[in-house]
Design an enzyme around this catalytic site. Structure first.
Site, PDB file in Angstrom:
ATOM      1  N   ASN A 104     -10.325  -0.018   0.527  1.00  0.00           N
ATOM      2  CA  ASN A 104      -8.866   0.012   0.456  1.00  0.00           C
ATOM      3  C   ASN A 104      -8.419  -0.626  -0.867  1.00  0.00           C
ATOM      4  O   ASN A 104      -8.543  -1.838  -1.030  1.00  0.00           O
ATOM      5  CB  ASN A 104      -8.300  -0.754   1.661  1.00  0.00           C
ATOM      6  N   HIS A 127      -3.233   7.076   2.999  1.00  0.00           N
ATOM      7  CA  HIS A 127      -3.692   5.776   2.510  1.00  0.00           C
ATOM      8  C   HIS A 127      -5.048   5.482   3.152  1.00  0.00           C
ATOM      9  O   HIS A 127      -5.252   5.714   4.354  1.00  0.00           O
ATOM     10  CB  HIS A 127      -2.662   4.707   2.888  1.00  0.00           C
ATOM     11  N   CYS A 150       0.813  -1.229   0.000  1.00  0.00           N
ATOM     12  CA  CYS A 150       0.000   0.000   0.000  1.00  0.00           C
ATOM     13  C   CYS A 150       0.842   1.273   0.000  1.00  0.00           C
ATOM     14  O   CYS A 150       0.318   2.358  -0.269  1.00  0.00           O
ATOM     15  CB  CYS A 150      -0.955   0.003   1.189  1.00  0.00           C
TER      16      CYS A 150
HETATM   17  O1  UT7 Z   1      -3.568  -1.439   3.908  1.00  0.00           O
HETATM   18  C1  UT7 Z   1      -3.484  -2.053   5.149  1.00  0.00           C
HETATM   19  C2  UT7 Z   1      -4.553  -3.099   5.230  1.00  0.00           C
HETATM   20  N1  UT7 Z   1      -5.020  -3.504   6.504  1.00  0.00           N
HETATM   21  C3  UT7 Z   1      -5.558  -2.701   7.455  1.00  0.00           C
HETATM   22  O2  UT7 Z   1      -5.540  -1.509   7.408  1.00  0.00           O
HETATM   23  C4  UT7 Z   1      -6.204  -3.419   8.632  1.00  0.00           C
HETATM   24  C5  UT7 Z   1      -6.259  -2.582   9.883  1.00  0.00           C
HETATM   25  N2  UT7 Z   1      -7.206  -3.169  10.827  1.00  0.00           N
HETATM   26  C6  UT7 Z   1      -8.510  -2.879  10.834  1.00  0.00           C
HETATM   27  O3  UT7 Z   1      -8.957  -2.078  10.033  1.00  0.00           O
HETATM   28  C7  UT7 Z   1      -9.413  -3.517  11.881  1.00  0.00           C
HETATM   29  O4  UT7 Z   1      -8.612  -4.239  12.816  1.00  0.00           O
HETATM   30  C8  UT7 Z   1     -10.478  -4.480  11.264  1.00  0.00           C
HETATM   31  C9  UT7 Z   1     -11.529  -3.675  10.484  1.00  0.00           C
HETATM   32  C10 UT7 Z   1      -9.826  -5.497  10.364  1.00  0.00           C
HETATM   33  C11 UT7 Z   1     -11.217  -5.224  12.389  1.00  0.00           C
HETATM   34  O5  UT7 Z   1     -11.810  -4.264  13.267  1.00  0.00           O
HETATM   35  P1  UT7 Z   1     -11.684  -4.446  14.835  1.00  0.00           P
HETATM   36  O6  UT7 Z   1     -12.389  -3.322  15.468  1.00  0.00           O
HETATM   37  O7  UT7 Z   1     -10.219  -4.627  15.157  1.00  0.00           O
HETATM   38  O8  UT7 Z   1     -12.503  -5.776  15.077  1.00  0.00           O
HETATM   39  P2  UT7 Z   1     -12.049  -7.129  15.792  1.00  0.00           P
HETATM   40  O9  UT7 Z   1     -11.139  -7.897  14.893  1.00  0.00           O
HETATM   41  O10 UT7 Z   1     -11.605  -6.836  17.196  1.00  0.00           O
HETATM   42  O11 UT7 Z   1     -13.404  -7.894  15.883  1.00  0.00           O
HETATM   43  C12 UT7 Z   1     -14.456  -7.470  16.789  1.00  0.00           C
HETATM   44  C13 UT7 Z   1     -15.629  -8.383  16.578  1.00  0.00           C
HETATM   45  C14 UT7 Z   1     -15.295  -9.866  16.622  1.00  0.00           C
HETATM   46  O12 UT7 Z   1     -16.357 -10.538  17.256  1.00  0.00           O
HETATM   47  P3  UT7 Z   1     -16.283 -10.995  18.794  1.00  0.00           P
HETATM   48  O13 UT7 Z   1     -15.096 -11.898  18.868  1.00  0.00           O
HETATM   49  O14 UT7 Z   1     -16.076  -9.717  19.561  1.00  0.00           O
HETATM   50  O15 UT7 Z   1     -17.592 -11.656  19.025  1.00  0.00           O
HETATM   51  C15 UT7 Z   1     -15.229 -10.251  15.174  1.00  0.00           C
HETATM   52  O16 UT7 Z   1     -15.516 -11.631  14.967  1.00  0.00           O
HETATM   53  O17 UT7 Z   1     -16.212  -8.141  15.294  1.00  0.00           O
HETATM   54  C16 UT7 Z   1     -16.337  -9.379  14.593  1.00  0.00           C
HETATM   55  N3  UT7 Z   1     -16.188  -9.125  13.163  1.00  0.00           N
HETATM   56  C17 UT7 Z   1     -17.211  -8.820  12.356  1.00  0.00           C
HETATM   57  N4  UT7 Z   1     -18.520  -8.702  12.579  1.00  0.00           N
HETATM   58  C18 UT7 Z   1     -19.299  -8.388  11.539  1.00  0.00           C
HETATM   59  C19 UT7 Z   1     -15.037  -9.113  12.429  1.00  0.00           C
HETATM   60  N5  UT7 Z   1     -15.312  -8.804  11.145  1.00  0.00           N
HETATM   61  C20 UT7 Z   1     -16.647  -8.632  11.085  1.00  0.00           C
HETATM   62  C21 UT7 Z   1     -17.516  -8.302  10.030  1.00  0.00           C
HETATM   63  N6  UT7 Z   1     -18.831  -8.182  10.295  1.00  0.00           N
HETATM   64  N7  UT7 Z   1     -17.089  -8.091   8.761  1.00  0.00           N
END
Ligand code: UT7
Length: 331
Positions: free
Chosen positions: A288, A258, A112
């Site tokens: 993204n 980005h 990226c």
């Molecule tokens: O160019 C670089 C590319 N990568 C990035 O920039 C990634 C950077 N990271 C992020 O943007 C965030 O960490 C994510 C968007 C990937 C995830 O967000 P988060 O706030 O860190 O969520 P999390 O992984 O802590 O998940 C929280 C909850 C989980 O459920 P439980 O365990 O609390 O019951 C996940 O299973 O949200 C759940 N979850 C979803 N729910 C609905 C994860 N993805 C989804 C989804 N829809 N798509």
């Protein structure tokens, strides 16, 4: 002293628009979660146009916008982390399609951060004086690399291409590039390939990392790890580049980050003490698109008449590698 002027920009946005509600038809997710956690409302996928053709369409649009004939281009630098061919390089394919017969070509991959790296390289060639007009094109077709059984990563990415034609300017430009070697923990995508060489054996070390079909075939991401890295990397890259330039955030008219997650952008903006009104965001409709994000923003701004002569602009990116970098220039 290095300096760049953006003469023209162009984009190619693939035809298939997919909303969060569309994703929720086949994945356990919903619009509320995606929009509140990331800012994304929809993204576009390239159903059938290959990456290099997307790149060529953005490149052609940028050359037209710049009023530069393809034969006038001296160098094409293409950024992609989702190439369809190991070789020839994507820039060579673009050169052929748009008829830039006098241009040298090269590809770079810093994920990226790719557009930042490519512009940094271009600025050094322009300073050297050998090349006068350089096309930088970033194109990513990430949809085939994403595991649609991984709801946390798949919702983040879209496909897209964007390009800029640049020439030397006598107004100064500063840049900072960084890398923090990451051994397959935060973000990677393995190139899985069949082969029939009787001497080539399975690699045990790779097999230990790629121990599931998903790990062999699709983008792997530690979302929280990347998030933490990203906020710090964005703030550090901007701070270091401004220090080189002898400027403060108050001197900057426009920040183009980005577009990975609206919350990453907001946290870094707050940490830097930048007025959020100066920070351009278009993640809502594009998601993204890796290295294509920043030039897509540039194209939006140019079309809206918001890229004005004399503006001090900061581009900042981060990505797999883990790479990061920023550029400060005066348009
Ligand atoms: O160019 C670089 C590319 N990568 C990035 O920039 C990634 C950077 N990271 C992020 O943007 C965030 O960490 C994510 C968007 C990937 C995830 O967000 P988060 O706030 O860190 O969520 P999390 O992984 O802590 O998940 C929280 C909850 C989980 O459920 P439980 O365990 O609390 O019951 C996940 O299973 O949200 C759940 N979850 C979803 N729910 C609905 C994860 N993805 C989804 C989804 N829809 N798509």
């Amino acid at each position: 002293m290095r300096g760049i002027k953006i003469l023209g920009t162009g984009v190619y946005t693939p035809e298939t628009k997919v909303t969060n509600d569309d994703l929720s038809q086949f994945m356990d997710t919903n619009n509320e979660w995606i929009e509140s956690r990331t800012g994304i409302r929809s993204r576009n996928y390239s159903a059938s146009v290959p990456n290099h053709e997307m790149a060529a369409m953005a490149a052609k649009a940028a050359a037209e916008d710049a009023g530069v004939a393809p034969e006038e281009l001296d160098l094409i630098i293409a950024s992609t982390c989702s190439p369809e061919f190991f070789y020839p390089c994507m820039s060579g394919l673009v050169q052929n399609i748009i008829g830039a017969v006098n241009a040298a070509v090269m590809d770079i991959n810093t994920a990226c951060t790719g557009f930042i790296s490519a512009v940094d390289i271009a600025s050094r060639y322009l300073e050297d004086g050998d090349y006068k007009k350089i096309l930088v094109v970033a194109s990513e077709r990430l949809s085939p690399h994403v595991d649609f059984e991984d709801r946390s990563a798949s919702i983040l990415f879209g496909d897209g291409a964007a390009a800029a034609v640049i020439e030397k300017s006598h107004k100064p430009m500063y840049s900072y590039l960084s890398a923090k070697g990451d051994p397959f923990e935060a973000l990677y995508c393995y190139v899985n390939k069949e082969h029939n060489c009787p001497y080539t054996k399975e690699n045990e070390a790779l097999n230990a990392i790629m121990d599931t079909e998903a790990k062999k075939n699709y983008l792997q991401m530690d979302g929280k790890g990347v998030y933490k890295f990203a906020v710090d990397a964005m703030a550090t890259a901007v701070t270091k580049t401004l220090a080189k330039a002898g400027l403060t955030t108050d001197d900057i008219d426009l920040v183009i980050p980005h577009q990975a997650n609206i919350r990453i952008i907001q946290s870094a903006t707050k940490a830097l003490g930048i007025n959020p009104e100066k920070v351009y965001v278009n993640i809502y409709e594009h998601a993204n698109t890796s290295s294509a994000c920043i030039p897509t923003c540039l194209d939006d701004l140019k079309k809206e008449g918001r890229l004005k002569e004399g503006m001090k602009i900061c581009l900042v990116g981060f990505g797999a590698g883990l790479t990061s970098g920023a550029i400060v220039f005066e348009q």
